[in-house]
Scaffold this motif. Sequence first.
Motif, PDB file in Angstrom:
ATOM      1  N   GLY A  21      86.430 -51.560  40.578  1.00  0.00           N
ATOM      2  CA  GLY A  21      87.078 -50.543  39.749  1.00  0.00           C
ATOM      3  C   GLY A  21      86.296 -50.213  38.491  1.00  0.00           C
ATOM      4  O   GLY A  21      86.354 -49.085  38.000  1.00  0.00           O
ATOM      5  N   GLU A  60      82.231 -45.291  40.235  1.00  0.00           N
ATOM      6  CA  GLU A  60      83.124 -44.156  40.033  1.00  0.00           C
ATOM      7  C   GLU A  60      83.844 -43.874  41.350  1.00  0.00           C
ATOM      8  O   GLU A  60      83.498 -44.424  42.393  1.00  0.00           O
ATOM      9  CB  GLU A  60      82.352 -42.934  39.543  1.00  0.00           C
ATOM     10  CG  GLU A  60      81.430 -42.317  40.564  1.00  0.00           C
ATOM     11  CD  GLU A  60      80.664 -41.116  40.018  1.00  0.00           C
ATOM     12  OE1 GLU A  60      80.971 -40.645  38.915  1.00  0.00           O
ATOM     13  OE2 GLU A  60      79.759 -40.654  40.718  1.00  0.00           O
ATOM     14  N   ASP A  61      84.822 -43.013  41.305  1.00  0.00           N
ATOM     15  CA  ASP A  61      85.623 -42.674  42.473  1.00  0.00           C
ATOM     16  C   ASP A  61      84.766 -42.018  43.549  1.00  0.00           C
ATOM     17  O   ASP A  61      83.807 -41.321  43.242  1.00  0.00           O
ATOM     18  CB  ASP A  61      86.755 -41.731  42.055  1.00  0.00           C
ATOM     19  CG  ASP A  61      87.918 -41.766  43.018  1.00  0.00           C
ATOM     20  OD1 ASP A  61      87.857 -42.497  44.016  1.00  0.00           O
ATOM     21  OD2 ASP A  61      88.901 -41.046  42.764  1.00  0.00           O
ATOM     22  N   SER A  62      85.129 -42.230  44.810  1.00  0.00           N
ATOM     23  CA  SER A  62      84.368 -41.696  45.944  1.00  0.00           C
ATOM     24  C   SER A  62      85.011 -40.464  46.561  1.00  0.00           C
ATOM     25  O   SER A  62      84.593 -40.031  47.625  1.00  0.00           O
ATOM     26  CB  SER A  62      84.222 -42.776  47.015  1.00  0.00           C
ATOM     27  OG  SER A  62      83.523 -43.878  46.520  1.00  0.00           O
ATOM     28  N   ALA A  82      79.802 -42.155  45.167  1.00  0.00           N
ATOM     29  CA  ALA A  82      79.989 -42.928  43.930  1.00  0.00           C
ATOM     30  C   ALA A  82      78.654 -43.377  43.358  1.00  0.00           C
ATOM     31  O   ALA A  82      77.708 -43.657  44.092  1.00  0.00           O
ATOM     32  CB  ALA A  82      80.862 -44.142  44.214  1.00  0.00           C
ATOM     33  N   TYR A 113      86.340 -46.106  38.238  1.00  0.00           N
ATOM     34  CA  TYR A 113      87.583 -45.436  38.650  1.00  0.00           C
ATOM     35  C   TYR A 113      88.820 -46.259  38.325  1.00  0.00           C
ATOM     36  O   TYR A 113      89.934 -45.762  38.426  1.00  0.00           O
ATOM     37  CB  TYR A 113      87.558 -45.111  40.143  1.00  0.00           C
ATOM     38  CG  TYR A 113      87.531 -46.323  41.056  1.00  0.00           C
ATOM     39  CD1 TYR A 113      88.696 -47.007  41.387  1.00  0.00           C
ATOM     40  CD2 TYR A 113      86.347 -46.771  41.608  1.00  0.00           C
ATOM     41  CE1 TYR A 113      88.677 -48.115  42.219  1.00  0.00           C
ATOM     42  CE2 TYR A 113      86.315 -47.868  42.452  1.00  0.00           C
ATOM     43  CZ  TYR A 113      87.479 -48.533  42.755  1.00  0.00           C
ATOM     44  OH  TYR A 113      87.440 -49.618  43.583  1.00  0.00           O
TER      45      TYR A 113
END
Length: 191
Positions: free
Chosen positions: A100, A104-106, A111, A120
Amino acid sequence: MIDQISKIYIKTTFQLHEEVEVFSWFRILFVENEGMAWGAKIPGTYGKLFLTLFRLVAIVGIGYWLWDSARKNASNVLLVAIALIFAGAMGNIIDSVFYGILFEDSVRNVATFLPEEGGYGTLFHGKVVDMLSFPLYDSVLPSWIPIWGGKPFTFFDPVFNVADVAISTGVGLLLVFNKKAFPKKTENVAA
């Protein structure tokens, strides 16, 4: 190591739900698991935190079991099985604890590792990366089958990772080689 290398590769190369068909019965499919096996979740605000803390306590227990078994010269089957379970659990815990903040978010993008804007999620709120998919049968069931006939069906739908394979193999060894893993102690009877 294999587990983490494969997860980091998938996380930094694939977008969420991106898929590559290797064979008709084997696909690399990037999904993230927020909870337990098969995507089950503990509901509530603190569900993910509780699950991660439970996993940390469990890994300490498994680590102690491995250390104690090695100290007592347990069978090789038992030591290998516990080591596989420990390694697999550790691989998934790394995701839950650190991913986390490391990625970063996928969603709709690949990411990046250590993004400048931050990850994220927060510590203890990472998602477990899964990528191995074996849809051995993926078709419509024959219409003559009661209730499910004519409906799409996939046999072996779960998506998993190398850590899950290690855990399953360790548990399988304990089940199949139970008598070797846990031999009964014989008492020496003096004649």
